[in-house]
Design a protein around this motif. Sequence first.
Motif, PDB file in Angstrom:
ATOM      1  N   TYR A 171      51.459  41.325  33.450  1.00 18.81           N
ATOM      2  CA  TYR A 171      50.797  40.098  33.888  1.00 18.81           C
ATOM      3  C   TYR A 171      49.471  39.853  33.186  1.00 18.81           C
ATOM      4  O   TYR A 171      49.072  38.708  33.021  1.00 18.81           O
ATOM      5  N   HIS A 172      48.798  40.902  32.752  1.00 15.03           N
ATOM      6  CA  HIS A 172      47.573  40.677  31.976  1.00 15.03           C
ATOM      7  C   HIS A 172      47.915  40.069  30.626  1.00 15.03           C
ATOM      8  O   HIS A 172      47.218  39.188  30.145  1.00 15.03           O
ATOM      9  N   VAL A 201      53.168  43.398  42.921  1.00 23.40           N
ATOM     10  CA  VAL A 201      52.339  44.601  43.071  1.00 23.40           C
ATOM     11  C   VAL A 201      52.310  45.029  44.538  1.00 23.40           C
ATOM     12  O   VAL A 201      52.477  46.209  44.855  1.00 23.40           O
ATOM     13  N   ILE A 250      40.502  47.107  42.605  1.00 21.48           N
ATOM     14  CA  ILE A 250      41.916  47.506  42.546  1.00 21.48           C
ATOM     15  C   ILE A 250      42.050  48.659  41.547  1.00 21.48           C
ATOM     16  O   ILE A 250      42.692  49.670  41.827  1.00 21.48           O
ATOM     17  N   GLY A 251      41.407  48.485  40.386  1.00 22.51           N
ATOM     18  CA  GLY A 251      41.465  49.508  39.332  1.00 22.51           C
ATOM     19  C   GLY A 251      40.883  50.832  39.794  1.00 22.51           C
ATOM     20  O   GLY A 251      41.472  51.896  39.576  1.00 22.51           O
ATOM     21  N   MET A 287      39.498  42.782  41.048  1.00 25.43           N
ATOM     22  CA  MET A 287      40.276  43.508  40.029  1.00 25.43           C
ATOM     23  C   MET A 287      39.666  44.879  39.758  1.00 25.43           C
ATOM     24  O   MET A 287      40.384  45.871  39.598  1.00 25.43           O
ATOM     25  N   LYS A 288      38.335  44.925  39.691  1.00 23.13           N
ATOM     26  CA  LYS A 288      37.683  46.214  39.434  1.00 23.13           C
ATOM     27  C   LYS A 288      37.923  47.185  40.582  1.00 23.13           C
ATOM     28  O   LYS A 288      38.134  48.376  40.368  1.00 23.13           O
ATOM     29  N   ALA A 294      48.598  36.503  31.289  1.00 23.57           N
ATOM     30  CA  ALA A 294      47.372  35.743  31.585  1.00 23.57           C
ATOM     31  C   ALA A 294      46.629  35.390  30.300  1.00 23.57           C
ATOM     32  O   ALA A 294      46.097  34.294  30.158  1.00 23.57           O
ATOM     33  N   LYS A 295      46.637  36.317  29.337  1.00 23.04           N
ATOM     34  CA  LYS A 295      45.920  36.058  28.086  1.00 23.04           C
ATOM     35  C   LYS A 295      46.682  35.101  27.182  1.00 23.04           C
ATOM     36  O   LYS A 295      46.098  34.198  26.603  1.00 23.04           O
ATOM     37  N   LYS A 344      52.413  31.904  38.763  1.00 21.61           N
ATOM     38  CA  LYS A 344      52.698  33.167  38.070  1.00 21.61           C
ATOM     39  C   LYS A 344      51.775  34.277  38.588  1.00 21.61           C
ATOM     40  O   LYS A 344      52.194  35.421  38.757  1.00 21.61           O
ATOM     41  N   GLY A 398      52.939  37.773  40.468  1.00 20.37           N
ATOM     42  CA  GLY A 398      52.536  39.123  40.051  1.00 20.37           C
ATOM     43  C   GLY A 398      51.867  39.889  41.178  1.00 20.37           C
ATOM     44  O   GLY A 398      52.169  41.063  41.419  1.00 20.37           O
ATOM     45  N   MET A 399      50.972  39.210  41.883  1.00 21.39           N
ATOM     46  CA  MET A 399      50.272  39.857  43.001  1.00 21.39           C
ATOM     47  C   MET A 399      51.279  40.334  44.050  1.00 21.39           C
ATOM     48  O   MET A 399      51.172  41.430  44.589  1.00 21.39           O
ATOM     49  N   TYR A 404      43.147  52.431  42.338  1.00 21.93           N
ATOM     50  CA  TYR A 404      44.381  52.883  41.684  1.00 21.93           C
ATOM     51  C   TYR A 404      44.175  54.281  41.096  1.00 21.93           C
ATOM     52  O   TYR A 404      44.981  55.189  41.310  1.00 21.93           O
ATOM     53  N   LEU A 422      37.563  36.831  39.759  1.00 21.03           N
ATOM     54  CA  LEU A 422      38.547  37.902  39.890  1.00 21.03           C
ATOM     55  C   LEU A 422      37.978  39.259  39.514  1.00 21.03           C
ATOM     56  O   LEU A 422      38.599  40.290  39.761  1.00 21.03           O
ATOM     57  N   GLU A 423      36.789  39.241  38.921  1.00 23.40           N
ATOM     58  CA  GLU A 423      36.239  40.486  38.390  1.00 23.40           C
ATOM     59  C   GLU A 423      36.088  41.568  39.465  1.00 23.40           C
ATOM     60  O   GLU A 423      36.555  42.694  39.286  1.00 23.40           O
ATOM     61  N   MET A 440      43.688  48.991  47.960  1.00 18.99           N
ATOM     62  CA  MET A 440      44.227  48.119  46.907  1.00 18.99           C
ATOM     63  C   MET A 440      44.867  46.878  47.517  1.00 18.99           C
ATOM     64  O   MET A 440      44.672  45.761  47.032  1.00 18.99           O
TER      65      MET A 440
HETATM   66  C1  HEM Z   1      46.724  47.861  39.162  1.00 24.31           C
HETATM   67  C2  HEM Z   1      46.776  46.590  38.836  1.00 24.31           C
HETATM   68  C3  HEM Z   1      45.636  45.836  38.178  1.00 24.31           C
HETATM   69  C4  HEM Z   1      44.402  46.274  37.746  1.00 24.31           C
HETATM   70  C5  HEM Z   1      43.834  47.672  37.796  1.00 24.31           C
HETATM   71  C6  HEM Z   1      43.710  45.138  37.198  1.00 24.31           C
HETATM   72  C7  HEM Z   1      42.421  45.172  36.648  1.00 24.31           C
HETATM   73  C8  HEM Z   1      41.771  44.103  36.089  1.00 24.31           C
HETATM   74  C9  HEM Z   1      40.463  44.134  35.480  1.00 24.31           C
HETATM   75  C10 HEM Z   1      39.582  45.369  35.345  1.00 24.31           C
HETATM   76  C11 HEM Z   1      40.175  42.868  35.058  1.00 24.31           C
HETATM   77  C12 HEM Z   1      38.921  42.414  34.330  1.00 24.31           C
HETATM   78  C13 HEM Z   1      37.935  41.820  35.318  1.00 24.31           C
HETATM   79  C14 HEM Z   1      36.713  41.308  34.619  1.00 24.31           C
HETATM   80  O1  HEM Z   1      35.882  42.128  34.190  1.00 24.31           O
HETATM   81  O2  HEM Z   1      36.597  40.061  34.499  1.00 24.31           O
HETATM   82  C15 HEM Z   1      41.291  42.036  35.406  1.00 24.31           C
HETATM   83  C16 HEM Z   1      41.377  40.688  35.173  1.00 24.31           C
HETATM   84  C17 HEM Z   1      42.428  39.881  35.531  1.00 24.31           C
HETATM   85  N1  HEM Z   1      43.599  40.287  36.128  1.00 24.31           N
HETATM   86 FE1  HEM Z   1      44.034  42.158  36.729  1.00 24.31          FE
HETATM   87  N2  HEM Z   1      44.527  44.039  37.295  1.00 24.31           N
HETATM   88  C18 HEM Z   1      45.711  44.431  37.890  1.00 24.31           C
HETATM   89  C19 HEM Z   1      46.802  43.656  38.160  1.00 24.31           C
HETATM   90  C20 HEM Z   1      46.890  42.318  37.901  1.00 24.31           C
HETATM   91  C21 HEM Z   1      48.061  41.479  38.151  1.00 24.31           C
HETATM   92  C22 HEM Z   1      49.386  41.993  38.719  1.00 24.31           C
HETATM   93  C23 HEM Z   1      47.715  40.214  37.784  1.00 24.31           C
HETATM   94  C24 HEM Z   1      48.526  38.950  37.842  1.00 24.31           C
HETATM   95  C25 HEM Z   1      49.447  38.736  38.680  1.00 24.31           C
HETATM   96  C26 HEM Z   1      46.350  40.246  37.295  1.00 24.31           C
HETATM   97  C27 HEM Z   1      45.656  39.142  36.844  1.00 24.31           C
HETATM   98  C28 HEM Z   1      44.405  39.168  36.289  1.00 24.31           C
HETATM   99  C29 HEM Z   1      43.721  37.997  35.783  1.00 24.31           C
HETATM  100  C30 HEM Z   1      44.260  36.563  35.763  1.00 24.31           C
HETATM  101  C31 HEM Z   1      42.478  38.442  35.320  1.00 24.31           C
HETATM  102  C32 HEM Z   1      41.365  37.552  34.735  1.00 24.31           C
HETATM  103  C33 HEM Z   1      41.061  37.866  33.314  1.00 24.31           C
HETATM  104  C34 HEM Z   1      42.169  37.570  32.333  1.00 24.31           C
HETATM  105  O3  HEM Z   1      42.553  36.406  32.194  1.00 24.31           O
HETATM  106  O4  HEM Z   1      42.644  38.531  31.696  1.00 24.31           O
HETATM  107  N3  HEM Z   1      45.881  41.530  37.369  1.00 24.31           N
HETATM  108  N4  HEM Z   1      42.259  42.811  36.019  1.00 24.31           N
END
Ligand code: HEM
Length: 124
Positions: free
Chosen positions: A116-117, A83, A33-34, A30-31, A120-121, A75, A79-80, A37, A26-27, A56
């Motif tokens: 959601y973060h 968004v 998306i960030g 997610m990066k 997730a934690k 879950k 969340g996805m 954003y 997911l890294e 995004m």
């Molecule tokens: C603007 C929205 C979001 C941004 C900018 C964002 C950004 C990030 C970033 C930077 C990471 C760390 C990646 C890494 O280095 O491993 C991450 C991890 C993660 N994100 Fe997001 N995220 C967003 C929304 C969401 C949403 C809505 C969900 C769930 C529905 C989600 C679920 C996760 C999960 C499961 C991880 C894996 C790490 C953990 O368990 O914390 N994210 N996200």
Amino acid sequence: MLKTLRPLLLPLMFGLLTLPALAGELEQPMKKIGFNYKQALKADDAATMEKHIKEMKAQLDIAKEKKMPEAKKAKFLEGMNEVQGELDASLAALQAGDQEKARAHLAKVNDLKKEYHTYAKQKG
Ligand code: HEM
């Protein structure tokens, strides 16, 4: 000897290459998306905002395809999808010429991220 081993080598090498990719799947999305954003928020014209919001959405589609433990998957997808709903609303507002409303929907995306973060934690 080498001849008998050869058919085994390729799958083994492939396995080693894909292992680290699975660990942090997911890294990358997610990066991205960030990054998009922040660019969308920084933009002062609608066309630039629109471009980053669409990127995004594309990255969310990629994230949704990633492997995920069954217990977390529902879950995560919920969340996805939330968004994506906010991003669609933001795009619709931009098309209607309402940048303020578009930004309000982007702000909700940040709330969803936090929500959601945390989830997730907590739930491991
Ligand atoms: C603007 C929205 C979001 C941004 C900018 C964002 C950004 C990030 C970033 C930077 C990471 C760390 C990646 C890494 O280095 O491993 C991450 C991890 C993660 N994100 Fe997001 N995220 C967003 C929304 C969401 C949403 C809505 C969900 C769930 C529905 C989600 C679920 C996760 C999960 C499961 C991880 C894996 C790490 C953990 O368990 O914390 N994210 N996200």
